[in-house]
Motif scaffolding. Structure first.
Motif, PDB file in Angstrom:
ATOM      1  N   THR A   1      28.441 -11.385 -52.726  1.00 50.28           N
ATOM      2  CA  THR A   1      28.794 -12.702 -52.204  1.00 50.28           C
ATOM      3  C   THR A   1      28.786 -13.764 -53.295  1.00 50.28           C
ATOM      4  O   THR A   1      29.686 -14.603 -53.380  1.00 50.28           O
ATOM      5  CB  THR A   1      27.817 -13.120 -51.089  1.00 50.28           C
ATOM      6  N   ASP A   2      27.747 -13.740 -54.138  1.00 52.25           N
ATOM      7  CA  ASP A   2      27.603 -14.754 -55.175  1.00 52.25           C
ATOM      8  C   ASP A   2      26.670 -14.246 -56.270  1.00 52.25           C
ATOM      9  O   ASP A   2      26.197 -13.101 -56.221  1.00 52.25           O
ATOM     10  CB  ASP A   2      27.056 -16.068 -54.570  1.00 52.25           C
ATOM     11  N   LYS A   3      26.416 -15.093 -57.255  1.00 50.06           N
ATOM     12  CA  LYS A   3      25.566 -14.703 -58.383  1.00 50.06           C
ATOM     13  C   LYS A   3      24.147 -14.383 -57.926  1.00 50.06           C
ATOM     14  O   LYS A   3      23.506 -13.461 -58.453  1.00 50.06           O
ATOM     15  CB  LYS A   3      25.540 -15.814 -59.439  1.00 50.06           C
ATOM     16  N   SER A   4      23.659 -15.106 -56.941  1.00 49.88           N
ATOM     17  CA  SER A   4      22.301 -14.882 -56.442  1.00 49.88           C
ATOM     18  C   SER A   4      22.146 -13.477 -55.867  1.00 49.88           C
ATOM     19  O   SER A   4      21.180 -12.769 -56.168  1.00 49.88           O
ATOM     20  CB  SER A   4      21.946 -15.928 -55.377  1.00 49.88           C
ATOM     21  N   GLU A   5      23.113 -13.050 -55.052  1.00 47.34           N
ATOM     22  CA  GLU A   5      23.040 -11.712 -54.465  1.00 47.34           C
ATOM     23  C   GLU A   5      23.156 -10.639 -55.540  1.00 47.34           C
ATOM     24  O   GLU A   5      22.442  -9.624 -55.520  1.00 47.34           O
ATOM     25  CB  GLU A   5      24.147 -11.513 -53.432  1.00 47.34           C
ATOM     26  N   LEU A   6      24.039 -10.874 -56.505  1.00 49.88           N
ATOM     27  CA  LEU A   6      24.200  -9.916 -57.597  1.00 49.88           C
ATOM     28  C   LEU A   6      22.908  -9.806 -58.404  1.00 49.88           C
ATOM     29  O   LEU A   6      22.448  -8.699 -58.707  1.00 49.88           O
ATOM     30  CB  LEU A   6      25.356 -10.350 -58.502  1.00 49.88           C
ATOM     31  N   PHE A   7      22.313 -10.929 -58.720  1.00 48.92           N
ATOM     32  CA  PHE A   7      21.073 -10.911 -59.499  1.00 48.92           C
ATOM     33  C   PHE A   7      19.967 -10.184 -58.740  1.00 48.92           C
ATOM     34  O   PHE A   7      19.234  -9.368 -59.317  1.00 48.92           O
ATOM     35  CB  PHE A   7      20.625 -12.344 -59.802  1.00 48.92           C
TER      36      PHE A   7
ATOM     37  N   GLY B   1      11.080 -20.804 -61.989  1.00 46.39           N
ATOM     38  CA  GLY B   1      11.296 -21.912 -61.058  1.00 46.39           C
ATOM     39  C   GLY B   1      12.741 -22.113 -60.667  1.00 46.39           C
ATOM     40  O   GLY B   1      13.027 -22.824 -59.697  1.00 46.39           O
ATOM     41  N   HIS B   2      13.662 -21.487 -61.399  1.00 41.46           N
ATOM     42  CA  HIS B   2      15.087 -21.660 -61.116  1.00 41.46           C
ATOM     43  C   HIS B   2      15.718 -20.421 -60.503  1.00 41.46           C
ATOM     44  O   HIS B   2      16.935 -20.388 -60.286  1.00 41.46           O
ATOM     45  CB  HIS B   2      15.828 -22.009 -62.414  1.00 41.46           C
ATOM     46  N   ILE B   3      14.910 -19.422 -60.234  1.00 41.86           N
ATOM     47  CA  ILE B   3      15.417 -18.164 -59.686  1.00 41.86           C
ATOM     48  C   ILE B   3      15.120 -18.117 -58.184  1.00 41.86           C
ATOM     49  O   ILE B   3      14.017 -18.484 -57.762  1.00 41.86           O
ATOM     50  CB  ILE B   3      14.760 -16.974 -60.407  1.00 41.86           C
ATOM     51  N   PRO B   4      16.062 -17.664 -57.372  1.00 44.80           N
ATOM     52  CA  PRO B   4      15.817 -17.591 -55.925  1.00 44.80           C
ATOM     53  C   PRO B   4      14.551 -16.779 -55.615  1.00 44.80           C
ATOM     54  O   PRO B   4      14.369 -15.679 -56.158  1.00 44.80           O
ATOM     55  CB  PRO B   4      17.066 -16.882 -55.388  1.00 44.80           C
ATOM     56  N   PRO B   5      13.660 -17.319 -54.760  1.00 45.16           N
ATOM     57  CA  PRO B   5      12.404 -16.620 -54.450  1.00 45.16           C
ATOM     58  C   PRO B   5      12.607 -15.200 -53.943  1.00 45.16           C
ATOM     59  O   PRO B   5      11.806 -14.311 -54.234  1.00 45.16           O
ATOM     60  CB  PRO B   5      11.765 -17.512 -53.375  1.00 45.16           C
ATOM     61  N   GLU B   6      13.687 -14.968 -53.198  1.00 46.98           N
ATOM     62  CA  GLU B   6      13.922 -13.619 -52.665  1.00 46.98           C
ATOM     63  C   GLU B   6      14.187 -12.624 -53.794  1.00 46.98           C
ATOM     64  O   GLU B   6      13.878 -11.442 -53.664  1.00 46.98           O
ATOM     65  CB  GLU B   6      15.075 -13.618 -51.658  1.00 46.98           C
ATOM     66  N   ALA B   7      14.756 -13.099 -54.911  1.00 49.71           N
ATOM     67  CA  ALA B   7      14.985 -12.216 -56.054  1.00 49.71           C
ATOM     68  C   ALA B   7      13.657 -11.860 -56.720  1.00 49.71           C
ATOM     69  O   ALA B   7      13.448 -10.716 -57.134  1.00 49.71           O
ATOM     70  CB  ALA B   7      15.919 -12.885 -57.060  1.00 49.71           C
ATOM     71  N   ILE B   8      12.765 -12.835 -56.817  1.00 47.55           N
ATOM     72  CA  ILE B   8      11.435 -12.575 -57.373  1.00 47.55           C
ATOM     73  C   ILE B   8      10.705 -11.552 -56.508  1.00 47.55           C
ATOM     74  O   ILE B   8      10.090 -10.603 -57.014  1.00 47.55           O
ATOM     75  CB  ILE B   8      10.610 -13.872 -57.457  1.00 47.55           C
ATOM     76  N   ASP B   9      10.774 -11.729 -55.197  1.00 47.28           N
ATOM     77  CA  ASP B   9      10.108 -10.804 -54.270  1.00 47.28           C
ATOM     78  C   ASP B   9      10.704  -9.396 -54.386  1.00 47.28           C
ATOM     79  O   ASP B   9       9.971  -8.401 -54.371  1.00 47.28           O
ATOM     80  CB  ASP B   9      10.240 -11.300 -52.826  1.00 47.28           C
ATOM     81  N   ALA B  10      12.026  -9.312 -54.496  1.00 47.69           N
ATOM     82  CA  ALA B  10      12.689  -8.003 -54.606  1.00 47.69           C
ATOM     83  C   ALA B  10      12.232  -7.296 -55.873  1.00 47.69           C
ATOM     84  O   ALA B  10      11.955  -6.090 -55.857  1.00 47.69           O
ATOM     85  CB  ALA B  10      14.207  -8.187 -54.609  1.00 47.69           C
ATOM     86  N   TRP B  11      12.151  -8.030 -56.966  1.00 45.59           N
ATOM     87  CA  TRP B  11      11.687  -7.455 -58.244  1.00 45.59           C
ATOM     88  C   TRP B  11      10.248  -6.975 -58.130  1.00 45.59           C
ATOM     89  O   TRP B  11       9.926  -5.847 -58.499  1.00 45.59           O
ATOM     90  CB  TRP B  11      11.824  -8.514 -59.333  1.00 45.59           C
ATOM     91  N   GLN B  12       9.372  -7.811 -57.582  1.00 43.32           N
ATOM     92  CA  GLN B  12       7.964  -7.449 -57.473  1.00 43.32           C
ATOM     93  C   GLN B  12       7.759  -6.221 -56.600  1.00 43.32           C
ATOM     94  O   GLN B  12       6.972  -5.322 -56.932  1.00 43.32           O
ATOM     95  CB  GLN B  12       7.167  -8.631 -56.909  1.00 43.32           C
ATOM     96  N   GLU B  13       8.466  -6.175 -55.491  1.00 44.49           N
ATOM     97  CA  GLU B  13       8.290  -5.068 -54.552  1.00 44.49           C
ATOM     98  C   GLU B  13       8.817  -3.763 -55.125  1.00 44.49           C
ATOM     99  O   GLU B  13       8.200  -2.699 -54.986  1.00 44.49           O
ATOM    100  CB  GLU B  13       8.991  -5.393 -53.227  1.00 44.49           C
ATOM    101  N   ALA B  14       9.962  -3.814 -55.785  1.00 45.85           N
ATOM    102  CA  ALA B  14      10.578  -2.591 -56.314  1.00 45.85           C
ATOM    103  C   ALA B  14       9.907  -2.106 -57.590  1.00 45.85           C
ATOM    104  O   ALA B  14       9.938  -0.916 -57.886  1.00 45.85           O
ATOM    105  CB  ALA B  14      12.061  -2.835 -56.580  1.00 45.85           C
ATOM    106  N   GLY B  15       9.292  -3.029 -58.339  1.00 43.60           N
ATOM    107  CA  GLY B  15       8.738  -2.678 -59.638  1.00 43.60           C
ATOM    108  C   GLY B  15       7.233  -2.797 -59.760  1.00 43.60           C
ATOM    109  O   GLY B  15       6.505  -1.821 -59.532  1.00 43.60           O
ATOM    110  N   PRO B  16       6.736  -3.978 -60.137  1.00 39.04           N
ATOM    111  CA  PRO B  16       5.303  -4.139 -60.435  1.00 39.04           C
ATOM    112  C   PRO B  16       4.359  -3.686 -59.335  1.00 39.04           C
ATOM    113  O   PRO B  16       3.333  -3.071 -59.623  1.00 39.04           O
ATOM    114  CB  PRO B  16       5.183  -5.648 -60.698  1.00 39.04           C
ATOM    115  N   ARG B  17       4.688  -3.955 -58.075  1.00 38.22           N
ATOM    116  CA  ARG B  17       3.774  -3.541 -57.003  1.00 38.22           C
ATOM    117  C   ARG B  17       3.711  -2.035 -56.868  1.00 38.22           C
ATOM    118  O   ARG B  17       2.644  -1.466 -56.623  1.00 38.22           O
ATOM    119  CB  ARG B  17       4.195  -4.183 -55.675  1.00 38.22           C
TER     120      ARG B  17
END
Length: 201
Positions: A47-53, A116-132
């Motif tokens: 849909t957009d850059k946010s979804e791609l990221f 601070g400039h990255i969509p929170p849902e992207a941060i959550d997706a990264w944390q859940e798939a990786g570090p956690r």
């Protein structure tokens, strides 16, 4: 180029551009060029850059986490000497070549720099798939060792965080160079000993 091939090309190009430029500065035009596709093709998939990221960081984090968990399993599945085995594990897990995925960790540095400039849902997706996932895998071993009387970790997940922080080498990007083998060895050794001082019976 088949649709799935185009998607793989987009994902690879996006990872390269996001790792190099960060989220804010990366453009769809640059990603299209890196992927060898048109911008319209990208928008046909995302849909957009946010979804791609968000998709890139989730899939990249999952691959990197899988490699890190393999290192954890390889070194901690059978422990004969807790301190020396943890030091060996620590050296392996903090050495970039041990798990590969250098581009992913370059992307992680970009995320940390502009969180601070990255969509929170992207941060959550990264944390859940990786570090956690990595933390839970490590915590599983710490829990086993506690049950067998080798450690005293009331909260294995918190203990896993402590261990990873203690063995982490300071981000070399601040120094403009990679840490030496001696710096890695010294950091890991002292970190493991500090961890065991806190968590041994």
């Amino acid at each position: 180029m088949a649709r799935e091939d185009k998607r793989r090309a987009i994902m690879a190009g996006a990872l390269t551009v996001f790792a190099r430029d960060g989220y804010t500065r990366a453009s769809i035009d640059a990603i299209a060029k890196a992927a060898g596709v048109s911008t319209r093709t990208i928008y046909n998939h995302f849909t957009d850059k946010s979804e791609l990221f968000q998709t890139v960081i989730r899939e990249s984090a999952a691959r990197a986490a899988g490699a890190e968990i393999a290192v954890i399993d390889r070194h901690l599945r059978k422990v004969t000497d807790l301190e020396s085995d943890l030091i060996e594990f620590g050296r392996a897990v903090v050495t970039p070549s041990a798990t590969g995925h250098a581009e992913h960790f370059a992307l992680v540095r970009q995320i940390n720099a502009e969180a601070g400039h990255i969509p929170p849902e992207a941060i959550d997706a990264w944390q859940e798939a990786g570090p956690r996932r990595v933390r839970h895998a490590l915590a599983g071993y710490l829990r086993q060792w506690t049950e067998h009387g080798l450690l005293h970790a009331d909260d294995p997940d918190r203990a896993a965080i402590h261990l990873m922080l203690l063995i982490s080498v300071i981000d070399p990007s601040y120094l403009g160079r990679n840490p030496t083998d001696k710096e890695v060895a010294d950091t890991v050794s002292t970190g493991v000993r500090a961890f065991l001082h806190g968590y041994l019976h």
